[in-house]
Design an enzyme around this catalytic site. Structure first.
Site, PDB file in Angstrom:
ATOM      1  CG  ASP A  62      -1.763   1.218   1.336  1.00  0.00           C
ATOM      2  OD1 ASP A  62      -2.777   1.409   0.603  1.00  0.00           O
ATOM      3  OD2 ASP A  62      -1.254   2.285   1.857  1.00  0.00           O
ATOM      4  CE1 TYR A  67       0.199   7.987   2.930  1.00  0.00           C
ATOM      5  CE2 TYR A  67       0.672   5.692   2.114  1.00  0.00           C
ATOM      6  CZ  TYR A  67      -0.049   6.331   2.863  1.00  0.00           C
ATOM      7  OH  TYR A  67      -1.222   5.913   3.466  1.00  0.00           O
ATOM      8  CB  SER A 167      -8.848   6.310   2.404  1.00  0.00           C
ATOM      9  OG  SER A 167      -8.036   6.107   3.786  1.00  0.00           O
ATOM     10  CB  SER A 223      -2.936   3.524  12.661  1.00  0.00           C
ATOM     11  OG  SER A 223      -2.504   3.953  13.848  1.00  0.00           O
ATOM     12  CE  LYS A 233       7.787   1.565  20.014  1.00  0.00           C
ATOM     13  NZ  LYS A 233       8.355   2.069  18.561  1.00  0.00           N
ATOM     14  NE  ARG A 243       7.784   6.304  12.440  1.00  0.00           N
ATOM     15  CZ  ARG A 243       7.644   5.204  11.796  1.00  0.00           C
ATOM     16  NH1 ARG A 243       6.601   4.347  12.173  1.00  0.00           N
ATOM     17  NH2 ARG A 243       8.301   4.726  10.639  1.00  0.00           N
ATOM     18  CB  SER A 303      11.697   1.792  10.133  1.00  0.00           C
ATOM     19  OG  SER A 303      11.761   0.947  11.450  1.00  0.00           O
ATOM     20  CG  ASN A 311       4.759  -6.209  13.363  1.00  0.00           C
ATOM     21  OD1 ASN A 311       5.011  -6.308  14.823  1.00  0.00           O
ATOM     22  ND2 ASN A 311       5.108  -5.109  12.945  1.00  0.00           N
TER      23      ASN A 311
END
Length: 344
Positions: A62, A67, A167, A223, A233, A243, A303, A311
């Site tokens: 995606d 972006y 979206s 998200s 975290k 972030r 990243s 994940n």
């Protein structure tokens, strides 16, 4: 340097239909928001991440024109080309609305002009003749819905996309698009891309539910870890360089409010449930999204390749989220789901 893997070999990641369409997407997909194309995430880095996802059984990717101001599409397109994948074996979704840089009168929004020119520019950056799904990144109340639906229909008829979606549209806007498509014999959208995680549920589970039941409306949810909050975290504060300390400073501020502190306490409690079933907090949160059968694919952000590996292990915990555990999570969140049989 990442080596090419030409042919896709499904692993443990299950596949689901994108709504009621015939398109099959991997239950986890990899997204380019905030990473690929940004500083520090060049083609080689992106290629390593995409290859890791591919090798684990993910074939759905995606991105969007906005972006990295279009650079995400450029970098992801180059990475895919260098990996040598067969075009029939992967799924690409991109989105138009925000533009890819300079904001001129007709370079944003959902006018027919921008929808068509925007996707043409995206295809050029991606180096592809077509995408599988083109999405309206946001609704545009300034443009007649008929113009929007006709423009996306034209893109599909011209062979530049196979499906279109939305979206963060409201249920009314999606219903309106379906009404226009039926009235004028046009092509209706097949899926929305909403935010969805165990702290953000109302819109997806309640507002969009009738569309899921009536139209089989699909969902490519974003998200799932709520900008990292559900990873645990931030349970003991905001680490320097994270972030929330750099990109999402407003969200960091929200965590200091009474509501934010309550949410962090809820994350701490749910993290203990994750530990009980042998999962990390992230893996539980990701598996939780896929317990909802109306979720077509959950978009992962990563990243580095190692994050993708960890994940994707979440698929091992989908079946471990029993009705009893799901009920306990709802009780911690003080959330009452609609009385429907939507989990499996």
């Amino acid at each position: 340097m990442a080596s090419a893997t030409t042919h896709f070999q499904p692993k443990n990641v299950p596949f689901r239909f994108l709504g009621r369409s015939g398109l099959k997407v991997s239950a986890f997909s990899l997204g380019g928001w905030l990473t690929y194309g940004n500083e520090g995430y060049d083609v080689e880095h992106t290629k390593n991440c995409l290859k890791q996802a591919w090798d684990l059984g993910i074939n759905t990717f995606d991105t969007a024109e906005i972006y990295s101001n279009g650079n995400s599409e450029t970098v992801m397109g180059k990475a895919i080309k260098e990996l040598g994948w067969d075009r029939s074996e992967y799924v690409i979704t991109t989105k138009v609305f925000f533009g890819a840089g300079t904001k001129l009168p007709n370079t944003t929004g959902l006018s027919r002009k921008h929808i068509i020119e925007g996707l043409n520019a995206s295809l050029k950056r991606l180096g592809l003749p077509y995408v599988d799904v083109i999405m309206a990144h946001r609704p545009d109340p300034s443009v007649p819905m008929e113009e929007v639906v006709r423009a996306f229909t034209q893109l599909i008829q011209d062979g530049k996309a196979f499906y279109w979606g939305t979206s963060e549209w409201s249920a009314f806007e999606i219903e309106h698009a379906h009404h226009i498509a039926t009235k004028y014999n046009l092509i209706a959208p097949v899926a929305d891309q909403p935010q969805y995680n165990y702290l953000t549920r109302d819109h997806f589970e309640k507002d969009l539910l009738p569309l899921q039941q009536i139209y089989g409306y699909g969902a490519t949810v974003w998200s799932p870890l709520k900008s990292g909050i559900l990873t645990g975290k931030y349970n003991d504060g905001i680490p320097e360089g994270s972030r929330l300390s750099t990109t999402f400073t407003s969200l960091a501020g929200q965590l200091q409010t009474p509501e934010g502190k309550t949410q962090l306490d809820q994350v701490r409690q749910i993290s203990k449930i994750a530990e009980q079933i042998g999962a990390t907090p992230s893996q539980l949160a990701l598996a939780w999204t896929l317990k909802n059968p109306y979720v077509s694919t959950t978009i992962l952000g990563a990243s580095k390749p190692e994050q993708i590996v960890e994940n994707v292990k979440a698929v091992e915990f989908i079946d471990k989220l029993t009705p009893e555990i799901l009920k306990k999570i709802d009780e911690i969140l003080n959330f009452t789901p609609l009385e429907i049989q939507y989990r499996r």
